[in-house]
Design a protein around this motif. Structure first.
Motif, mmCIF file in Angstrom:
data_model
loop_
_atom_site.group_PDB
_atom_site.id
_atom_site.type_symbol
_atom_site.label_atom_id
_atom_site.label_comp_id
_atom_site.label_asym_id
_atom_site.label_seq_id
_atom_site.Cartn_x
_atom_site.Cartn_y
_atom_site.Cartn_z
ATOM 1 N N ARG A 29 14.365 40.657 32.032
ATOM 2 C CA ARG A 29 14.363 40.684 33.497
ATOM 3 C C ARG A 29 15.773 41.021 33.928
ATOM 4 O O ARG A 29 16.664 40.181 33.862
ATOM 5 N N VAL A 30 15.998 42.278 34.320
ATOM 6 C CA VAL A 30 17.344 42.765 34.645
ATOM 7 C C VAL A 30 17.372 43.346 36.052
ATOM 8 O O VAL A 30 16.336 43.559 36.677
ATOM 9 N N ARG A 31 18.568 43.627 36.532
ATOM 10 C CA ARG A 31 18.712 44.311 37.820
ATOM 11 C C ARG A 31 18.974 45.800 37.617
ATOM 12 O O ARG A 31 18.759 46.606 38.505
ATOM 13 N N HIS A 32 19.488 46.124 36.447
ATOM 14 C CA HIS A 32 19.875 47.484 36.097
ATOM 15 C C HIS A 32 18.816 47.974 35.118
ATOM 16 O O HIS A 32 18.715 47.468 34.009
ATOM 17 N N ILE A 33 17.985 48.904 35.560
ATOM 18 C CA ILE A 33 16.790 49.273 34.790
ATOM 19 C C ILE A 33 16.781 50.773 34.539
ATOM 20 O O ILE A 33 16.958 51.558 35.466
ATOM 21 N N THR A 34 16.574 51.161 33.293
ATOM 22 C CA THR A 34 16.449 52.581 32.975
ATOM 23 C C THR A 34 15.007 52.838 32.569
ATOM 24 O O THR A 34 14.568 52.380 31.519
ATOM 25 N N GLN A 35 14.280 53.529 33.424
ATOM 26 C CA GLN A 35 12.867 53.773 33.133
ATOM 27 C C GLN A 35 12.690 55.083 32.389
ATOM 28 O O GLN A 35 13.409 56.041 32.650
ATOM 29 N N ASP A 36 11.716 55.125 31.478
ATOM 30 C CA ASP A 36 11.331 56.435 30.931
ATOM 31 C C ASP A 36 10.297 56.987 31.912
ATOM 32 O O ASP A 36 9.112 56.987 31.684
ATOM 33 N N ASP A 37 10.825 57.445 33.036
ATOM 34 C CA ASP A 37 9.968 57.748 34.169
ATOM 35 C C ASP A 37 9.438 59.174 34.115
ATOM 36 O O ASP A 37 10.063 60.050 33.519
ATOM 37 N N GLY A 38 8.310 59.387 34.725
ATOM 38 C CA GLY A 38 7.781 60.730 34.850
ATOM 39 C C GLY A 38 6.847 60.805 36.040
ATOM 40 O O GLY A 38 6.190 59.822 36.377
ATOM 41 N N HIS A 39 6.856 61.940 36.704
ATOM 42 C CA HIS A 39 5.919 62.168 37.807
ATOM 43 C C HIS A 39 5.234 63.490 37.574
ATOM 44 O O HIS A 39 5.894 64.494 37.319
ATOM 45 N N ILE A 40 3.924 63.453 37.628
ATOM 46 C CA ILE A 40 3.157 64.673 37.410
ATOM 47 C C ILE A 40 2.538 65.067 38.742
ATOM 48 O O ILE A 40 1.876 64.255 39.390
ATOM 49 N N PHE A 41 2.819 66.303 39.154
ATOM 50 C CA PHE A 41 2.234 66.824 40.380
ATOM 51 C C PHE A 41 1.121 67.774 39.942
ATOM 52 O O PHE A 41 1.362 68.718 39.174
ATOM 53 N N CYS A 42 -0.097 67.508 40.389
ATOM 54 C CA CYS A 42 -1.211 68.337 39.915
ATOM 55 C C CYS A 42 -2.306 68.421 40.967
ATOM 56 O O CYS A 42 -2.219 67.804 42.026
ATOM 57 N N THR A 43 -3.334 69.203 40.661
ATOM 58 C CA THR A 43 -4.477 69.307 41.570
ATOM 59 C C THR A 43 -5.454 68.181 41.237
ATOM 60 O O THR A 43 -5.347 67.558 40.180
ATOM 61 N N HIS A 44 -6.390 67.939 42.141
ATOM 62 C CA HIS A 44 -7.391 66.896 41.887
ATOM 63 C C HIS A 44 -8.129 67.179 40.587
ATOM 64 O O HIS A 44 -8.376 66.275 39.792
ATOM 65 N N ALA A 45 -8.452 68.447 40.377
ATOM 66 C CA ALA A 45 -9.233 68.811 39.185
ATOM 67 C C ALA A 45 -8.466 68.547 37.892
ATOM 68 O O ALA A 45 -9.059 68.335 36.848
ATOM 69 N N GLN A 46 -7.142 68.594 37.985
ATOM 70 C CA GLN A 46 -6.332 68.401 36.769
ATOM 71 C C GLN A 46 -6.069 66.922 36.455
ATOM 72 O O GLN A 46 -5.581 66.593 35.378
ATOM 73 N N THR A 47 -6.374 66.045 37.402
ATOM 74 C CA THR A 47 -5.945 64.649 37.280
ATOM 75 C C THR A 47 -6.422 63.981 35.994
ATOM 76 O O THR A 47 -5.637 63.411 35.250
ATOM 77 N N GLU A 48 -7.726 64.073 35.728
ATOM 78 C CA GLU A 48 -8.268 63.360 34.574
ATOM 79 C C GLU A 48 -7.601 63.817 33.275
ATOM 80 O O GLU A 48 -7.198 62.995 32.444
ATOM 81 N N GLY A 49 -7.454 65.129 33.129
ATOM 82 C CA GLY A 49 -6.817 65.667 31.924
ATOM 83 C C GLY A 49 -5.392 65.169 31.772
ATOM 84 O O GLY A 49 -4.950 64.822 30.670
ATOM 85 N N GLU A 50 -4.672 65.090 32.878
ATOM 86 C CA GLU A 50 -3.284 64.620 32.822
ATOM 87 C C GLU A 50 -3.223 63.139 32.449
ATOM 88 O O GLU A 50 -2.334 62.708 31.719
ATOM 89 N N VAL A 51 -4.164 62.355 32.970
ATOM 90 C CA VAL A 51 -4.181 60.927 32.630
ATOM 91 C C VAL A 51 -4.488 60.757 31.139
ATOM 92 O O VAL A 51 -3.889 59.924 30.463
ATOM 93 N N ILE A 52 -5.396 61.591 30.625
ATOM 94 C CA ILE A 52 -5.703 61.545 29.188
ATOM 95 C C ILE A 52 -4.429 61.814 28.384
ATOM 96 O O ILE A 52 -4.117 61.108 27.424
ATOM 97 N N GLU A 53 -3.651 62.811 28.809
ATOM 98 C CA GLU A 53 -2.399 63.131 28.116
ATOM 99 C C GLU A 53 -1.430 61.946 28.153
ATOM 100 O O GLU A 53 -0.760 61.639 27.171
ATOM 101 N N CYS A 54 -1.348 61.297 29.318
ATOM 102 C CA CYS A 54 -0.445 60.137 29.454
ATOM 103 C C CYS A 54 -0.876 59.019 28.504
ATOM 104 O O CYS A 54 -0.040 58.374 27.862
ATOM 105 N N LEU A 55 -2.186 58.777 28.426
ATOM 106 C CA LEU A 55 -2.686 57.712 27.546
ATOM 107 C C LEU A 55 -2.364 58.035 26.093
ATOM 108 O O LEU A 55 -1.906 57.187 25.332
ATOM 109 N N ASP A 56 -2.585 59.289 25.729
ATOM 110 C CA ASP A 56 -2.315 59.706 24.355
ATOM 111 C C ASP A 56 -0.838 59.506 24.018
ATOM 112 O O ASP A 56 -0.490 58.995 22.950
ATOM 113 N N TYR A 57 0.011 59.861 24.952
ATOM 114 C CA TYR A 57 1.463 59.721 24.786
ATOM 115 C C TYR A 57 1.822 58.236 24.596
ATOM 116 O O TYR A 57 2.543 57.855 23.673
ATOM 117 N N ALA A 58 1.273 57.394 25.465
ATOM 118 C CA ALA A 58 1.600 55.966 25.413
ATOM 119 C C ALA A 58 1.154 55.349 24.085
ATOM 120 O O ALA A 58 1.925 54.646 23.430
#
Ligand SMILES: [Zn+2]
Ligand SMILES: [Zn+2]
Length: 656
Positions: A399-428
């Protein structure tokens, strides 16, 4: 035993309400047989009908595989029931009822030993129970022993729990007369009829359930003291919280204490010092100072993040830490997150230090007009954010105040959403697998207070559910637990001590793209709003290192260990050849060092063990004369290998 509440209350229903009416009901037992009972029969009645021994050992009844009920409460007609007994020693509900009952014994003991003690609340928690009190005098750690002895005396003497339902007015009068302001306040905020439980001369306002009597409590221990505010609000009175735990057997308690001892040994703050990875200082609370060896661990994680991002089609960006306060008003953080942010003025302009990277990535997206051909656009950043956490809750790297996230934001179309979430799950799952974590997923759906249209929510939840199903992942459903701007998947891992940690999160967001006016030109030449997926997989690098240290007990996998191999020359004569061996290892890409200190050989080997170095190479006459190396692998013995084999083994273990 007499029941003094009876004298006090005008109207009540105490004890087992065995109906005299001739109507009957039935329940279904775990072996599918049906049991016929009198109408309004309780769990205890059912147990008695099955057998006197079961009734004696019964602690709780579970209905339809879910809700648990006090044995003295009526059952539902047609319900499937399971009677939990003193033999269900590991069942979470059976443990909770035991511990909750022990909490009441603690309250009884506290009031007897410390006259004038007022009671607040005493629930069971994950590993035990607590009770909050207002003591007339501050309690010391030494008083814990006295309280524990008193509880044991109560158990030896024997107590029975009596349950009765009362109207709020009656309960209010009772607690007012007793001078119990906290209980009185609870009566005022409760709804409907209330229940009181009594054991000995102690009566508590409590929803239950409780044991029938103290016989099943075979082991109880009070563990610590802490301060706690009434109802968790720092404007309220400060109370004293007494923590404890209880089990169905002494053996279970002993094992629990052993696990706690293990956890203490694995405490990442202690390991951080021992392995010289980082330290904390009061000059910057909640912000680690990374030492050279800690930085090696950090950089290996960073390299991993970066190389995987490249492989998985992310573009790395870097965005500012400081933004005009208007940005935080646009993003909604000013309204919803201000208390956790740092603000300051300069040149008559107000700024806020970022607590999240999302707006920065939105500005990168909106810098020029985007086309649908650019989507999905995956932006990644090891984003440094600051979040204000009260100094009382700071806890090492966790529990810190100084946090370094392995952050990412994916901008996509509605149709691409499910595929992108699958990729995120696979990565995790790929990342967590590297550390042998067990993973479980939770899907949180639309909360009552939300923005956006139902059709959007339908689509978003469907995308997350679909992604989980396609990855064949089992998940728990948290209905109504999503963020107000979109549903999410949280990823939790279980560590070697069976503790659960939330690491990753994958969130769909319809709101922020609109707030920041993001758009892309579609194939129809019209402008559309993209979907934004927020995702952090390791979570924060600081916290992740802390969790990995506790999970591994400091035995970091060789590929991430700060020093992977150490050469220990036996005598001064062996130093030059030892140096050459170290250089050869370095040349092979192994992080190697050499201990040329003056300590005895045994001491130097022990030091390498304490530093948890995966490979130790003792270099003496044998090695100088023959063509072999003696490799001492962490946690295993020493083995002699042909030189080339030894070097290749170390080289390949040192790489991911
Ligand atoms: Zn209770
Ligand atoms: Zn975000």
């Amino acid at each position: 035993m007499t029941f003094p509440i009876e004298k006090f209350l005008a109207r009540q229903t105490c004890g087992n309400a065995t109906s005299l009416m001739s109507r009957s009901m039935k329940v279904i037992l775990p072996d599918e047989t049906e049991l016929e009972l009198a109408d309004d029969a309780t769990g205890l009645d059912a147990a008695k009908a099955i057998g006197p021994r079961l009734a004696e050992q019964a602690v709780l009844v579970r209905l339809d595989g879910g809700e648990v009920r006090d044995l003295r409460e009526p059952l539902d007609d047609g319900a499937r029931i399971q009677i939990l007994t003193t033999r269900d020693t590991q069942d979470p509900d059976a443990l909770a009822v035991l511990r909750h009952s022990a909490a009441h014994l603690l309250a009884e003991a506290a009031q007897r030993l410390f006259t004038g003690t007022r009671v607040a609340i005493g629930p069971p928690i994950d590993d035990g129970f607590y009770y909050d009190f207002e003591f007339p005098e501050p309690l010391t750690e030494g008083d814990l022993g006295r309280l524990e002895a008193e509880i044991k005396r109560e158990i030896a003497e024997g107590r029975t729990w009596d349950r009765c339902e009362v109207e709020p007015d009656e309960a209010r009068r009772r607690f007012e007369a007793e001078g119990e302001p906290y209980k009185r306040e609870l009566v005022d905020t409760a709804e409907g009829r209330l229940t009181l439980y009594q054991q000995g001369d102690f009566v508590d306002l409590c929803r239950g359930p409780h044991l029938q009597n103290t016989t099943p409590i075979k082991a109880v221990k009070l563990t610590s003291l802490a301060g706690a505010y009434w109802r968790g609000d720092s404007d309220n009175a400060q109370l004293t919280r007494v923590y404890g735990t209880a089990f169905y057997s002494q053996k279970d308690l002993d094992e629990h204490l052993e696990r706690l001892e293990q956890a203490k040994l694995r405490d990442h703050r202690r390991l951080g010092r021992q392995l010289d990875l980082f330290h904390f200082s009061d000059v910057s609370p909640g912000s680690p100072f990374w030492h050279p060896k800690g930085m090696v661990v950090w950089n290996v994680l960073e390299d991993l993040r970066r190389s995987e991002n490249v492989r998985r089609g992310y573009d790395e960006v870097r965005t500012p830490l400081i933004y005009d306060v208007d940005v935080w008003k646009t993003s909604g953080h000013w309204d919803n997150y201000r208390d956790h942010m740092y603000f300051f003025d300069t040149e008559a302009r107000e700024y806020g230090l970022k607590p999240m990277n999302c707006p920065g990535h939105c500005f990168v997206f909106s810098d020029h007009l985007r086309s649908y051909r650019e989507l999905p656009l995956r932006l990644a950043e090891a984003g440094l954010v600051h979040r204000h956490e009260a100094s009382g809750v700071l806890h090492g790297l966790l529990r810190v105040r100084h946090i370094t996230q392995d952050d990412g934001h994916i901008f996509c179309t509605h149709a691409q959403t499910e595929g992108e979430v699958i990729e995120c799950l696979d990565y995790a799952y790929f990342l967590y697998g590297l550390f042998d974590f067990r993973v479980h997923a939770e899907l949180s759906t639309r909360p009552e207070k939300r923005i956006g249209e139902d059709a959007q929510w339908d689509q978003a939840e469907e995308a997350l559910r679909g992604a989980l199903d396609r990855q064949n992942l089992e998940y728990a459903l948290n209905e109504g637990d999503g963020a107000f701007y979109g549903p999410k998947i949280d990823l939790h891992v279980t560590d070697a001590l069976h503790r659960s940690w939330q690491l990753g999160t994958i969130q769909l967001d319809f709101q922020m793209p609109e707030r920041f006016g993001l758009s892309y030109v579609g194939p129809d030449n019209a402008e559309h709003t993209p979907v934004m997926i927020h995702r952090a997989l390791l979570g924060s690098l600081e916290r992740f290192v802390g969790i990995v240290l506790e999970h591994t007990g400091g035995d970091l996998p060789p590929w991430i260990a700060p020093v992977q191999a150490r050469v220990v020359p036996v005598a001064d004569d062996h130093r030059p050849a030892g140096e050459a061996l170290r250089a050869e290892l370095t040349e092979l890409g192994v992080r190697a060092d050499i201990d040329t200190g003056s300590d005895t050989l045994g001491k130097r080997i022990r030091a390498a063990e304490m530093e948890r170095i995966p490979f130790v190479l003792v270099y003496g006459d044998n090695e100088a004369e023959g063509n072999t190396l003696a490799v001492r692998e962490r946690g295993q013995g020493v083995d002699e290998y042909p030189r080339a084999v030894a070097l290749e083994t170390i080289r390949s273990a040192a790489k991911l």
